[in-house]
Write a protein that holds these residues in place. Structure first.
Motif, PDB file in Angstrom:
ATOM      1  N   GLU A 181       7.563  67.400  61.519  1.00  0.00           N
ATOM      2  CA  GLU A 181       7.612  67.598  62.977  1.00  0.00           C
ATOM      3  C   GLU A 181       8.287  66.416  63.664  1.00  0.00           C
ATOM      4  O   GLU A 181       9.087  66.586  64.593  1.00  0.00           O
ATOM      5  CB  GLU A 181       6.197  67.762  63.516  1.00  0.00           C
TER       6      GLU A 181
ATOM      7  N   ASN B  87       6.915  73.167  69.481  1.00  0.00           N
ATOM      8  CA  ASN B  87       5.886  72.174  69.212  1.00  0.00           C
ATOM      9  C   ASN B  87       4.974  72.664  68.089  1.00  0.00           C
ATOM     10  O   ASN B  87       4.025  73.403  68.323  1.00  0.00           O
ATOM     11  CB  ASN B  87       5.069  71.894  70.479  1.00  0.00           C
TER      12      ASN B  87
ATOM     13  N   ASN C  98      11.669  66.461  65.964  1.00  0.00           N
ATOM     14  CA  ASN C  98      11.773  65.932  67.330  1.00  0.00           C
ATOM     15  C   ASN C  98      12.930  64.959  67.449  1.00  0.00           C
ATOM     16  O   ASN C  98      13.720  65.010  68.398  1.00  0.00           O
ATOM     17  CB  ASN C  98      10.476  65.223  67.719  1.00  0.00           C
TER      18      ASN C  98
ATOM     19  N   ASN D  73      10.221  72.011  65.196  1.00  0.00           N
ATOM     20  CA  ASN D  73      10.392  70.994  66.234  1.00  0.00           C
ATOM     21  C   ASN D  73      11.851  70.694  66.530  1.00  0.00           C
ATOM     22  O   ASN D  73      12.190  70.291  67.648  1.00  0.00           O
ATOM     23  CB  ASN D  73       9.649  69.728  65.836  1.00  0.00           C
TER      24      ASN D  73
END
Length: 386
Positions: A251, A82, A255, A77
């Motif tokens: 993840e 994704n 991000n 990420n």
């Protein structure tokens, strides 16, 4: 106390970044426009062995730690990809690994490790039972040699990209269970073999995420499809949920770091009124604050993963780190969106795509308000609020 990642972990992270470099922003942007599944990316992750990270070497996996697995998805990420498209393949097998029979382990784990079988679909949530798993109504009736299952599940993600379906049911009605955590049973269902007994209907969402409601109509399964003992499924489920939250936190952190880097770079390059916008405290402070909160959440993730790998209780830490990371990543997403201004909603900059993905993590895999309620009650000893 050493806070650094090992040389092996850094090499692993570099290898993941190199793989993800083959799937840049344009790849993900196109999939987002088409609402399509990243099949090429998932195949590449599988071939590289990353999705079998937690499966022991004796079953064809890499035998890595929970921290390693979370770091893999953090790097995914962090590149702008994704990982939610395939992260379940890493942890849903945990119920089989820890509670399955020797026959089940030999039958399924090697194929999950090499990708010839995908176990990504996880049937827990129901229309009338969201986070309150004990209130599920999907029921498995005992018959000679097996069970007949009827019910409905919601938010079963990646169903159409799975060969196997991990399904939690009731085998004792809620009202009749001696303990409310008893009476739930876990099954591993062959989707193709189930045929018309399973019917999935896609749910269109604001992000490119394949999720469904699943109708279960007289699904026949054998005793060999049951994982562990009848009635103990809730306790088996907790193992998977703790792993899910720690892995998902990787993840989320990825991000957040992606937003921080994009926003910092844009704020330094974008000139308005003859000066970089990053010279304004109103722009730089939110980015800096989000960065600090992400760094703190990463340390908490490492603690939760350490406890998991040591076989120690980590439910509280898993919940806390999911909360801390998702709030920090959302803070970073908002800072990036504000920094980019009008360009933040332009698809070509990818901010809006990752912004939508990041908002989901405040709700899933567990709602942040429920985390607060659990910490208040079970950690701080306050009265139950729900």
């Amino acid at each position: 106390m050493d806070f650094d990642y090992t040389a092996t972990q850094n090499e692993m992270r570099a290898a993941v970044r190199a793989l993800c470099a083959q799937f840049g922003d344009e790849y993900w942007r196109k999939l987002d426009e088409q609402n399509a599944y990243p099949e090429q990316f998932v195949q590449a992750m599988t071939k590289a062995g990353w999705l079998g990270a937690l499966i022991p070497e004796e079953y064809g996996g890499s035998g890595l730690s929970m921290l390693d697995a979370s770091l893999i998805l953090q790097e995914v990420n962090h590149t702008g990809a994704n990982g939610i498209a395939c992260h379940a393949q890493m942890y849903t097998m945990g119920s089989v690994l820890r509670h399955g029979s020797d026959e089940q382990k030999q039958k399924y784990l090697p194929k999950i490790a090499n990708g010839s079988l995908r176990l990504q679909a996880f049937g827990v949530t129901e229309p009338d039972a969201g986070s309150n798993t004990l209130r599920i109504k999907t029921f498995a009736k005992k018959v000679n040699g097996g069970y007949v299952i009827n019910g409905q599940k919601m938010w079963t993600s990646r169903y159409f990209q799975s060969d196997l379906y991990l399904l939690i049911t009731r085998t004792t009605p809620y009202e009749e269970a001696a303990k409310k955590t008893d009476g739930l049973t876990l099954f591993l269902v062959d989707i193709k073999k189930a045929g018309s007994s399973l019917k999935a209907t896609p749910i269109r969402t604001m992000i490119n995420h394949q999720t469904n409601q699943v109708f279960i109509d007289n699904l026949e399964v054998s005793d060999d499809d049951r994982i562990g003992e009848e009635g103990k499924g809730f306790y088996y489920l907790l193992d998977s949920l703790n792993a899910e939250r720690i892995i998902a936190t990787g993840e989320i952190l990825g991000n957040g770091k992606w937003f921080i880097e994009r926003a910092s770079r844009y704020a330094s390059d974008r000139v308005v009124f003859d000066r970089p916008i990053g010279a304004n405290q109103g722009v730089q402070f939110p980015i800096a604050r989000a960065h600090m909160n992400l760094e703190a959440a990463e340390l908490m993730r490492n603690k939760a993963a350490f406890l998991f790998d040591q076989g120690k209780p980590c439910g509280t830490e898993g919940n806390m780190v999911k909360y801390l990371a998702s709030e920090a990543a959302w803070e970073a997403a908002e800072a990036a969106m504000t920094t980019y201004g009008g360009f933040g909603v332009a698809c070509e900059y990818d901010i809006e795509r990752k912004w939508k993905e990041t908002r989901l993590f405040r709700t899933a895999p567990i709602a942040n308000n429920l985390v607060l309620a659990q910490i208040a009650q079970h950690t701080l000893g306050m009265p139950r609020s729900y």
